[in-house]
Design a protein around this motif. Structure first.
Motif, PDB file in Angstrom:
ATOM      1  N   ILE A 386       0.350  -1.298  -0.244  1.00  0.00           N
ATOM      2  CA  ILE A 386      -0.038   0.186  -0.024  1.00  0.00           C
ATOM      3  C   ILE A 386       0.258   1.462  -0.068  1.00  0.00           C
ATOM      4  CG2 ILE A 386      -1.613   1.161   1.333  1.00  0.00           C
ATOM      5  CD1 ILE A 386      -2.425  -1.529   2.448  1.00  0.00           C
ATOM      6  N   ALA A 387       2.048   1.409   0.230  1.00  0.00           N
ATOM      7  CA  ALA A 387       3.133   2.502   0.536  1.00  0.00           C
ATOM      8  C   ALA A 387       3.084   2.901  -0.518  1.00  0.00           C
ATOM      9  CB  ALA A 387       4.313   2.203   1.804  1.00  0.00           C
ATOM     10  N   VAL A 388       3.642   1.565  -1.354  1.00  0.00           N
ATOM     11  CA  VAL A 388       4.092   2.161  -3.034  1.00  0.00           C
ATOM     12  C   VAL A 388       2.401   2.863  -3.955  1.00  0.00           C
ATOM     13  CG1 VAL A 388       4.344   1.666  -4.920  1.00  0.00           C
ATOM     14  CG2 VAL A 388       6.029   0.570  -2.733  1.00  0.00           C
ATOM     15  N   ALA A 389       1.560   2.182  -4.027  1.00  0.00           N
ATOM     16  CA  ALA A 389       0.773   2.498  -4.254  1.00  0.00           C
ATOM     17  C   ALA A 389      -0.028   3.745  -3.761  1.00  0.00           C
ATOM     18  CB  ALA A 389      -0.732   1.442  -4.447  1.00  0.00           C
ATOM     19  N   ASP A 390      -0.449   3.762  -2.273  1.00  0.00           N
ATOM     20  CA  ASP A 390      -0.327   5.270  -1.924  1.00  0.00           C
ATOM     21  C   ASP A 390      -0.439   6.493  -2.137  1.00  0.00           C
ATOM     22  OD1 ASP A 390      -2.462   6.910  -0.272  1.00  0.00           O
ATOM     23  OD2 ASP A 390      -1.056   7.060   0.995  1.00  0.00           O
ATOM     24  N   THR A 391       1.279   6.406  -2.583  1.00  0.00           N
ATOM     25  CA  THR A 391       2.786   7.525  -2.819  1.00  0.00           C
ATOM     26  C   THR A 391       2.413   7.015  -4.519  1.00  0.00           C
ATOM     27  OG1 THR A 391       4.280   6.375  -0.938  1.00  0.00           O
ATOM     28  CG2 THR A 391       4.983   8.468  -2.849  1.00  0.00           C
ATOM     29  N   PHE A 392       2.357   6.679  -5.270  1.00  0.00           N
ATOM     30  CA  PHE A 392       1.694   6.793  -6.763  1.00  0.00           C
ATOM     31  C   PHE A 392       1.076   7.644  -7.333  1.00  0.00           C
ATOM     32  CE2 PHE A 392       0.448   4.712 -10.828  1.00  0.00           C
ATOM     33  CZ  PHE A 392       1.952   5.627 -11.900  1.00  0.00           C
ATOM     34  N   ASP A 393       0.012   6.845  -6.190  1.00  0.00           N
ATOM     35  CA  ASP A 393      -1.409   7.644  -6.124  1.00  0.00           C
ATOM     36  C   ASP A 393      -1.539   9.330  -5.531  1.00  0.00           C
ATOM     37  OD1 ASP A 393      -4.243   7.630  -7.370  1.00  0.00           O
ATOM     38  OD2 ASP A 393      -5.327   8.076  -5.965  1.00  0.00           O
ATOM     39  N   ALA A 394      -0.777   9.991  -5.272  1.00  0.00           N
ATOM     40  CA  ALA A 394      -0.172  11.401  -4.327  1.00  0.00           C
ATOM     41  C   ALA A 394       0.598  11.753  -6.140  1.00  0.00           C
ATOM     42  CB  ALA A 394       0.096  11.066  -2.784  1.00  0.00           C
ATOM     43  N   MET A 395       1.131  10.939  -6.256  1.00  0.00           N
ATOM     44  CA  MET A 395       2.150  12.046  -6.773  1.00  0.00           C
ATOM     45  C   MET A 395       1.558  12.339  -7.949  1.00  0.00           C
ATOM     46  SD  MET A 395       6.320  10.532  -6.047  1.00  0.00           S
ATOM     47  CE  MET A 395       5.522   8.686  -6.536  1.00  0.00           C
ATOM     48  N   THR A 396       0.866  11.467  -8.764  1.00  0.00           N
ATOM     49  CA  THR A 396       0.164  11.263 -10.180  1.00  0.00           C
ATOM     50  C   THR A 396      -1.139  11.907 -10.083  1.00  0.00           C
ATOM     51  OG1 THR A 396      -0.827   9.089  -9.989  1.00  0.00           O
ATOM     52  CG2 THR A 396       1.447   9.583 -10.867  1.00  0.00           C
ATOM     53  N   SER A 397      -1.588  12.461  -9.098  1.00  0.00           N
ATOM     54  CA  SER A 397      -3.191  13.528  -8.646  1.00  0.00           C
ATOM     55  C   SER A 397      -2.755  14.839  -8.633  1.00  0.00           C
ATOM     56  CB  SER A 397      -3.997  12.632  -7.642  1.00  0.00           C
ATOM     57  OG  SER A 397      -3.628  11.281  -6.983  1.00  0.00           O
ATOM     58  N   ASP A 398      -3.598  16.055  -8.662  1.00  0.00           N
ATOM     59  CA  ASP A 398      -3.768  17.591  -8.533  1.00  0.00           C
ATOM     60  C   ASP A 398      -3.512  17.659  -6.937  1.00  0.00           C
ATOM     61  OD1 ASP A 398      -2.401  18.501 -10.923  1.00  0.00           O
ATOM     62  OD2 ASP A 398      -4.545  17.937 -11.795  1.00  0.00           O
ATOM     63  N   ARG A 399      -2.992  18.482  -6.502  1.00  0.00           N
ATOM     64  CA  ARG A 399      -2.698  18.622  -5.289  1.00  0.00           C
ATOM     65  C   ARG A 399      -3.051  20.283  -5.182  1.00  0.00           C
ATOM     66  NH1 ARG A 399      -2.217  13.579  -1.847  1.00  0.00           N
ATOM     67  NH2 ARG A 399      -3.998  12.951  -3.037  1.00  0.00           N
ATOM     68  N   PRO A 400      -3.897  20.918  -3.600  1.00  0.00           N
ATOM     69  CA  PRO A 400      -4.339  22.299  -3.861  1.00  0.00           C
ATOM     70  C   PRO A 400      -2.709  23.030  -4.123  1.00  0.00           C
ATOM     71  CG  PRO A 400      -5.234  21.165  -2.081  1.00  0.00           C
ATOM     72  CD  PRO A 400      -4.782  19.990  -3.404  1.00  0.00           C
ATOM     73  N   TYR A 401      -1.619  23.226  -3.299  1.00  0.00           N
ATOM     74  CA  TYR A 401      -0.203  22.883  -3.547  1.00  0.00           C
ATOM     75  C   TYR A 401       0.976  22.540  -4.986  1.00  0.00           C
ATOM     76  CZ  TYR A 401      -0.134  19.409  -0.684  1.00  0.00           C
ATOM     77  OH  TYR A 401       0.279  18.103  -0.107  1.00  0.00           O
TER      78      TYR A 401
END
Lengths: 437, 437
Positions: A386-401
Motif C-alpha cells: 500500500i505504501a507504494v500504491a498510495d504514494t504513486f497515486d498521491a504523486m500523480t494526482s493534482d493537489r491544491p499546492y
C-alpha cells in the motif's frame, strides 16, 4: 419390451413343462425359428404366444398345446416384468448417484460463474451436445443473459428478452422442453451457429424462474424424455446453488462498495469524489498479483487498501484541511491517522487482520517511517504494498499546492527510493505491473 | 424374502400345470395347508419346495411330481425376485422424491437456524425419535454447539469438545453410526434425559465436518441401516444449505458491524465509543415491531437507523464539535447534515432506498422540521420512527452542556409532542415498546 423366449429356454422352462406334460410340443419364435421341441413330429394344434397385444411366437402340439401356451405366456410375462423393474431400479440408482455427486460438487460454491461452469461441464458429460449455455435473468433490467457457455466460437454476449426465442419462452413458462427440430418451432431464432435440435430447462427457486440452461446440437439429435429428466435433476440443484452464490455475491459487492465509499468520504471529509481509494486498491492488487499473493492475502490487501486512511477521521479539520504547509506539531498530529486507523478498526472483528496494513502503510523499508519505525519485513507485506500504491497515486494526482507529476517522473521517484523508503521486491512488482498498463 | 404360494394360485399357475399334466398333484405350504389339488387322492411321491435353502411347501403326486416341484419353484423364484425389485425401485423412488423435496425446501434459505429447524422437522417426520438436535462446530472455539433441537424440556445449551461423547466422536470420524444400545457404548455420556438408542450423522462439506445431527429415543429402538440412509441423504443437503447460510450470515454480520462502527466513528469524529447508533437502531426496531413492519421494511429501518447521522461527515469541526450554543448560521450549517447524508449515500446503490430515512429524520409531523418541511405521511415511515428513537436517546444521554433526562421525563416529553413533532402512531408504538423494557 420384448418377451424373451430364449431366456425361458436357458432357465429350463420348456424342458420342465415337457417333463410334466404327456405329449410333445414345439416352441417357435414369431419368425418360425424353433426354440424347443422336435419339428418332425406331427402337431394337430398351433397357438400364438402373445404379450401386450403383440405376438412373439407359437406353441404347436396336441390337445394340451393351449394350456402350454398359457403357461409359457405367464412365465414370459413374469420374466419380462422383472427385467423392466430391474432397468427402472438401475435408472433410479443412476439418478440418485448423479444427484448426490452434483450436490457434493456444488456444496458451498460461492461464485455464480463457478457454479454455472461446473453445471455446464456436468451436463456435457451426460448428454451429447455441441453447445451448452447457462443464462440468468439480470435482476436490474429483467433480461436473460448468458453467464457461462461451452462450445461457442466467439464470446458474443447473448441477451434475450423474456418471451423472446426458445429460452425466453421457457423462462416465462417455467417448463422444460425438448425441441428436436428447431426448423418447425416458430419461437426459434436463427443465430450465427447452426442448431438443429435443442433442450431447454428453467432454473427455478420455488416458483420463481431465475434463468435457463440450453443444450443444442448442430446436427439433428433425438433428445429423449430421459435426457430432459437428467437435465431437470441438475437444474434443481444448480438453481439453488446459483441463487445462493448470487445472493452472497450481491452482499459482498454491496459491502465493498459501502466500505470504500464511506472510507473515501471520511478521507476527504466531503461526500464521495471518487478515485483515490479505488485507485490505491487497484494499484495494490496489481502489485499483489506480481508478488504471487494467495487469495486470502489478496482479500486482506484489498480491504486494507480501501481503509488505509480511515484513521483520518480522528484528525481535526484545522490540520486535515489546512491548505498551507503543516508545522511540526501539526505534522505530528497528522501522522497519528495511522494509529487512529487501528483504533477504529479494532472494534470490527472482521477487519482485525487488516490492521497491520492500515497502521503501517507509512513505515519505510529502512526503518525511518512512522508510527513505529518498523523496518524491512517487520512491516506487514500488505502495508509495504500500500505504501507504494498510495504514494504513486498521491504523486500523480493534482493537489491544491502542486500539480500532478507525470507517470514517468513518479516511476523514477519510486525507483530512486527502492530499498530506502520502499521494499525493493514491491517496487519490482510495481514496475512489472505498470509496464502492462 | 418368503415365497408366496398363494400368489401362484391366484395367477392360475397350478391350474395351468394341471391342464398340461396327465396326473393329479397336491400343493401344500410348509405347515401342511392345501393350496391346490385333491387331498383324497393317493399320491406316491412327495417333494419339498425350496427357495434359498429354506423349505416353504410340498408337492405330492406321481412320477411327474419332481418335475412339477421344480416348475413351481422356478415360477415362485421369478415372482419373488420381481417383488424384491419392486420394493427396491419403490425405495429409490422414495429416496429421490425425498431428496427433491428437501432440495426445494432448502433452496436459498438464508439463516442457519432456519435451515436447521427445517431439517430437524423433516427428520422427525421420517424417523421415530424423542429428541433430535443439530450441532455445528463453532469456528472460533472449535466446540460442537447445539443450534436447533426438538423435544428437549429445558433450553440447556449443550456443548461438546471434538472427541467427547458420541456426537464428538462422529464429528471426528466423519462417519454416521447407529447406537441401538447406548449402555454398551463407552463413548456415551449420561445426560439429564434417558437415552436408550441413538443415531448420529456428520454434516460434511466435501471432506470437512461442520457439525452433526443426533436422533435419540428414550426407550430402546431398533434403528436400521435404512433409517441411517435417510438421515445421511438429509445431512448431505443440510450441510450444504447450512454452510451457505452461515457464510452469508457471517458476511452480513461483518457488513452491519462495519457500517455501524464506521457510522458512529463519523458521527463522533472519534474512534468508536459504542452506544448511540446501536441504541437508536434498537429503539427503532422495537417501534417497527409494534407498527407491524414487513421484513424488508425492517431491514430498511435498521440500516437507515445505523446511518442516520452519516452526513455529519460534511459538517466542519468548529460547528460539529463546538461546546457552547450554536448561532443561527452555525445551526443552519449543522442542519445540513441531513442533506449531506443523502449526498454520501446516493453513491451507494445498496443504500438508495434508505435515503429518505436518513434525509428526513429531522422532519416534524406538523411540517415545521428540516430540510424540506415535509409533513404527516409525506415523510417516509422509517424517518418518522428514527425521529422518535433518535430524540429519546439524545434526551436520555449525558451531553457536555446538560445531564441526561430520566426515562420517565423523556417519555412525557415525547408524549407531549405527539401529533406536533412526532407521528402519533409512532409515539403510540414507542410507548407500547418501552412498556416492555
Amino acid at each position: 419390451m420384448k418377451l424373451d423366449l430364449g431366456r425361458l429356454r436357458k432357465k429350463g422352462v420348456y424342458a420342465l413343462i415337457a417333463e410334466v406334460c404327456a405329449e410333445p410340443f414345439l416352441v417357435q419364435n414369431v419368425e418360425g425359428r424353433i426354440l424347443y421341441g422336435d419339428s418332425d413330429s406331427d402337431y394337430t394344434t398351433k397357438y400364438p404366444l402373445l404379450f401386450q397385444d403383440e405376438q412373439f411366437g407359437w406353441i404347436s402340439g396336441g390337445k394340451r398345446a393351449y394350456a402350454i401356451s398359457r403357461l409359457v405366456m405367464l412365465f414370459a410375462a413374469s420374466e419380462c416384468e422383472k427385467k423392466e423393474l430391474g432397468q427402472e431400479t438401475l435408472a433410479k440408482y443412476r439418478e440418485l448417484i448423479f444427484l448426490y455427486d452434483i450436490t457434493e460438487k456444488l456444496a458451498a460454491s460461492l461464485r455464480p460463474q463457478e457454479v454455472a461452469i461446473l453445471v455446464i461441464s456436468e451436463v456435457n458429460k451426460l448428454i451429447k451436445a455441441d453447445k451448452v449455455s447457462l443464462m440468468l435473468i439480470n435482476e436490474e433490467n429483467g433480461l436473460l443473459e448468458v453467464i457461462a457457455r461451452l462450445g461457442e466460437e466467439a464470446k458474443t454476449k447473448l441477451t434475450l428478452k423474456l418471451g423472446e426465442g426458445i429460452a425466453g419462452n421457457i423462462a416465462l413458462s417455467g417448463k422444460a422442453e425438448i425441441i428436436n427440430d428447431t426448423r418447425r418451432d416458430p419461437r426459434f431464432l436463427e443465430g450465427r451457429h447452426k442448431v438443429s435440435s435443442m433442450m431447454c430447462a428453467p432454473l427455478r427457486i420455488k416458483d420463481r424462474v431465475i434463468g435457463v440452461i440450453n443444450l443444442s446440437s448442430a446436427e439433428p439429435a433425438n433428445y429423449t424424455a430421459e435426457d430432459l429428466k437428467l437435465l431437470s435433476v441438475l437444474t434443481l440443484q444448480a438453481a439453488a446453488a446459483i441463487e445462493n452464490a448470487r445472493l452472497y455475491d450481491n452482499l459482498k459487492e454491496a459491502f465493498l462498495t459501502t466500505v470504500s465509499t464511506l472510507a473515501e468520504t471520511i478521507d476527504k471529509r466531503d461526500p464521495y469524489t471518487g478515485g483515490h481509494t479505488k485507485r490505491v486498491m487497484e494499484y495494490s492488487l496489481a502489485i499483489g498479483n506480481f508478488l504471487g499473493l494467495s487469495n486470502p492475502e489478496r482479500e486482506r490487501l484489498k480491504l486494507a487498501a480501501i481503509l488505509h486512511d480511515i484513521g483520518k477521521i480522528g484528525v481535526r479539520d484545522n490540520i486535515l484541511l489546512k491548505e498551507g504547509k503543516l508545522d511540526e506539531t501539526e505534522y505530528n498530529e497528522m501522522k497519528r491517522h495511522t494509529v487512529y486507523g487501528e483504533e477504529v478498526l479494532k472494534y470490527i472483528k472482521f477487519f482485525n487482520d487488516i490492521i497491520p496494513g492500515v497502521k503501517s502503510h507509512h513505515e519505510r523499508y529502512d526503518g525511518r517511517g512512522y508510527p513505529e519505525g518498523l523496518s524491512g519485513e517487520q512491516t506487514d507485506i500488505i502495508a509495504r504494498i500500500i505504501a507504494v500504491a498510495d504514494t504513486f497515486d498521491a504523486m500523480t494526482s493534482d493537489r491544491p499546492y502542486r500539480k500532478a507529476l507525470s507517470k514517468e517522473a513518479a516511476f523514477a521517484e519510486i525507483k530512486k527510493n527502492s530499498g530506502s523508503q520502499y521494499d525493493p521486491q514491491v517496487v519490482e512488482a510495481f514496475l512489472k505491473a505498470v509496464a502492462m498498463w
